[in-house]
Design a protein around this motif. Structure first.
Motif, short mmCIF file in Angstrom:
data_model
loop_
_atom_site.label_atom_id
_atom_site.label_comp_id
_atom_site.label_asym_id
_atom_site.label_seq_id
_atom_site.Cartn_x
_atom_site.Cartn_y
_atom_site.Cartn_z
N LEU A 367 0.84 -1.21 0.00
CA LEU A 367 0.00 0.00 0.00
C LEU A 367 0.87 1.25 0.00
CD1 LEU A 367 -2.66 -1.34 2.52
CD2 LEU A 367 -2.93 -1.10 0.03
N ASP A 368 1.99 1.18 0.73
CA ASP A 368 2.92 2.31 0.74
C ASP A 368 3.48 2.53 -0.68
OD1 ASP A 368 4.64 4.25 2.01
OD2 ASP A 368 6.27 2.84 1.61
N CYS A 369 3.81 1.46 -1.36
CA CYS A 369 4.38 1.59 -2.72
C CYS A 369 3.34 2.10 -3.72
CB CYS A 369 4.98 0.26 -3.17
SG CYS A 369 6.46 -0.16 -2.23
N VAL A 370 2.08 1.73 -3.52
CA VAL A 370 1.04 2.26 -4.39
C VAL A 370 1.02 3.79 -4.29
CG1 VAL A 370 -1.48 2.43 -4.71
CG2 VAL A 370 -0.41 0.19 -4.38
N ARG A 371 1.20 4.29 -3.08
CA ARG A 371 1.19 5.75 -2.88
C ARG A 371 2.49 6.41 -3.34
NH1 ARG A 371 -2.99 7.49 0.48
NH2 ARG A 371 -4.21 5.77 1.32
N THR A 372 3.62 5.75 -3.05
CA THR A 372 4.93 6.41 -3.30
C THR A 372 5.53 6.04 -4.65
OG1 THR A 372 6.10 4.59 -2.28
CG2 THR A 372 5.46 6.43 -0.84
N ARG A 373 5.01 4.98 -5.29
CA ARG A 373 5.50 4.46 -6.57
C ARG A 373 6.88 3.83 -6.44
NH1 ARG A 373 1.01 3.57 -8.01
NH2 ARG A 373 1.80 2.91 -10.05
N LYS A 374 7.26 3.45 -5.22
CA LYS A 374 8.53 2.72 -5.04
C LYS A 374 8.34 1.27 -5.49
CE LYS A 374 9.94 5.01 -0.84
NZ LYS A 374 9.46 4.74 0.49
N ARG A 375 9.45 0.57 -5.75
CA ARG A 375 9.37 -0.87 -6.02
C ARG A 375 9.08 -1.61 -4.71
NH1 ARG A 375 12.45 -1.73 -11.02
NH2 ARG A 375 11.03 -0.60 -12.37
N PRO A 376 8.10 -2.52 -4.71
CA PRO A 376 7.76 -3.23 -3.47
C PRO A 376 8.79 -4.30 -3.09
CG PRO A 376 6.38 -3.96 -5.29
CD PRO A 376 7.24 -2.88 -5.84
N ASN A 377 8.68 -4.80 -1.86
CA ASN A 377 9.64 -5.81 -1.37
C ASN A 377 9.71 -7.04 -2.27
OD1 ASN A 377 10.22 -4.22 0.81
ND2 ASN A 377 9.00 -5.38 2.29
N SER A 378 8.54 -7.51 -2.73
CA SER A 378 8.52 -8.65 -3.66
C SER A 378 8.08 -8.15 -5.03
CB SER A 378 7.58 -9.75 -3.19
OG SER A 378 8.16 -10.48 -2.16
N ASP A 379 8.87 -7.24 -5.56
CA ASP A 379 8.57 -6.78 -6.91
C ASP A 379 8.42 -8.00 -7.83
OD1 ASP A 379 8.47 -4.88 -9.14
OD2 ASP A 379 10.39 -5.77 -9.69
N ILE A 380 7.52 -7.89 -8.79
CA ILE A 380 7.20 -9.03 -9.65
C ILE A 380 8.45 -9.67 -10.28
CG2 ILE A 380 6.71 -7.52 -11.65
CD1 ILE A 380 4.89 -10.81 -10.79
#
Ligand code: NAD
Length: 433
Positions: A367-380
């Motif tokens: 949810l944080d990455c959705v807001r900040t557009r960062k790559r998530p911990n388990s990026d695809i």
């Protein structure tokens, strides 16, 4: 904007089309804006994902979606209990077409993950997709292409990456503290009765199930209760059928293989050799009940093994990883990480227990990455890699040969095995980024 499909294709290939793709600009969230989410596939894991997300601040559950009415109704009740008012939808295409929905969570059986992820990215949604990313190797590349092309946040369900003790384990492995690590073993053991999941006859689908939409891009089969696999109080059995999944190595193994690869800086093996089969269970499952796979990473052998007929009286730890270094061994599982020094080593024994449940943390990260557009911990990208490694284990058994993986070319050196990397999609489904 052109409206006919042909005109649209031509438009997208032109410069104006490229501009349209980049125009899928992410929504800018202000602090009070809610992320509008839909949950597609609301069985066991879908309900868990929904339960966690529904309790997060800043999330509005806009819709729940399932092709099986009892699971759909259960999901709607979970969301309503947490104060949301979701629409109940049976066809996920309605969700993709709904522009008010920002993000989707896909917890369908594996064979649906690639298509819904790719179409979700095209529709401008951010995506939380369960592991494994894909059933066939080639699908992973298309998923990654879609995530990047449409500028989407795509988090995979390999939630161990959000666990502090797993992160610490990977840090220690990468730091060199354990000396030279030349071997990393991972495993899961259980002891099942010989009858396994049984052998029910083909029959009519239960009321409330759209069996055709459940199968989707997979080969069309008569209904069998084990293929659908939904029973009370257990994870579903679809995982043991090749049309939908890859058995224990792509179901449980991927979690462990994912951590090995995370510790190695998301390296891929250059070669895979595996043996296995159904040596114990007498049921209609298709995937190996017993397997050993060996992965050659740069300077290190990784191994995965599972068996279904013995737990050594539970004395052996049932699922875990050992990294074996010249100075000591690092053991990690879902509860603990522990270092045991080798005799004569100056390494200190060390233990770290799980601090908080990583699954909710994984959601907070998404949810944080959705807001900040960062790559998530388990990026695809990371989950596509660990999915491919796990799938290659199965393919080495099926092909009866060692497979050399070329990460650059995204294929295997053995040309005769290349057809195994693809999966035919049933009409009208088509996977295209
Ligand atoms: N990350 C984890 O720790 C973890 C744990 C368990 C399961 N999983 C993953 O979650 C996924 C689901 O597993 P499960 O055990 O919950 O299975 P399940 O059978 O309980 O749930 C799958 C649900 O998807 C529904 N479905 C099928 N096709 C659909 C479609 N086209 N649209 C909407 N709904 C559809 C089914 O009717 C079912 O309700 C799998 O990919 C599995 O690997 C992940």
């Amino acid at each position: 904007m052109p409206t006919s499909p042909l005109a649209r294709r031509t438009f997208l290939k032109s410069g104006a089309g490229a501009a349209a793709v980049s125009a899928l600009a992410p929504r800018a969230y202000s602090a009070n804006d809610k992320i509008s989410m839909a949950f597609i596939g609301t069985g066991v894991m879908g309900s868990e994902n929904l339960g966690v997300a529904a309790g997060q601040p800043g999330v509005a559950i806009a819709a729940v979606c399932d092709v099986f009415q009892p699971n759909l109704e259960r999901a709607a009740a979970i969301a309503r209990r947490a104060g949301h008012q979701p629409k109940e939808v049976r066809d996920f295409r309605q969700i993709l077409a709904d522009k008010s929905i920002d993000a989707i969570c896909i917890s369908t059986p594996d064979h649906w993950h690639p298509y819904i992820t790719v179409e979700g990215c095209k529709a401008g949604k951010d995506v939380y997709v369960e592991k494994p990313a894909c059933v066939a190797v080639d699908e992973g590349r298309v998923m990654l292409e879609a995530a990047r092309k449409y500028n989407r946040v795509v988090q995979a369900g390999t939630w161990q990456r959000s666990g502090a003790h797993f992160q610490k384990a990977c840090e220690i492995v990468a730091s060199g503290e354990l000396g030279k690590i030349a071997f990393a073993r991972s495993w899961i053991y259980n002891n099942q009765p010989k009858k396994g999941i049984g052998n029910p006859a083909e029959q009519a689908p239960p009321p409330g199930l759209d069996w055709d939409l459940w199968q989707g891009p997979a080969r069309q089969r008569p209904f069998n209760p084990n293929r659908f696999g939904v029973y009370k109080d257990t994870y579903s059995y679809f995982r043991f059928f090749w049309d939908y999944a890859g058995g224990i190595v792509t179901d449980s193994g991927i979690h462990m293989i994912d951590i090995v690869q995370m510790a190695l800086g998301d390296a891929m093996p250059g070669a895979v050799v595996a043996l296995g089969g159904k040596y114990w269970l007498e049921d209609n499952s298709e995937t190996p009940d017993t397997m050993q796979a060996t992965f050659e990473y740069p300077g290190l052998i990784g191994s995965w093994e599972h068996r279904s007929n013995n737990t050594e009286l539970g004395k052996s730890r049932l699922m875990g990883i050992n990294f074996h270094g010249t100075r000591g061994t690092l053991y990690v599982d879902r509860a603990v990480m522990r270092i045991t020094p080798e005799d004569g080593s100056d390494l200190k024994p060390f233990e770290m227990k799980r601090i908080a449940d990583p699954h909710p943390l994984h959601w907070v990260n998404f949810l944080d990455c959705v807001r900040t557009r960062k790559r998530p911990n388990s990026d695809i990208e990371t989950c596509v890699k660990s999915s491919i490694t796990s799938i290659l284990g199965n393919l080495s058994i099926q092909a009866g040969m060692r497979l050399d993986w070329d990460q650059q070319a995204q294929t295997v050196k053995q040309t005769s095995a290349r057809p195994l990397l693809r999966r035919e999609y049933r009409h009208p489904w088509k996977l295209e980024a």
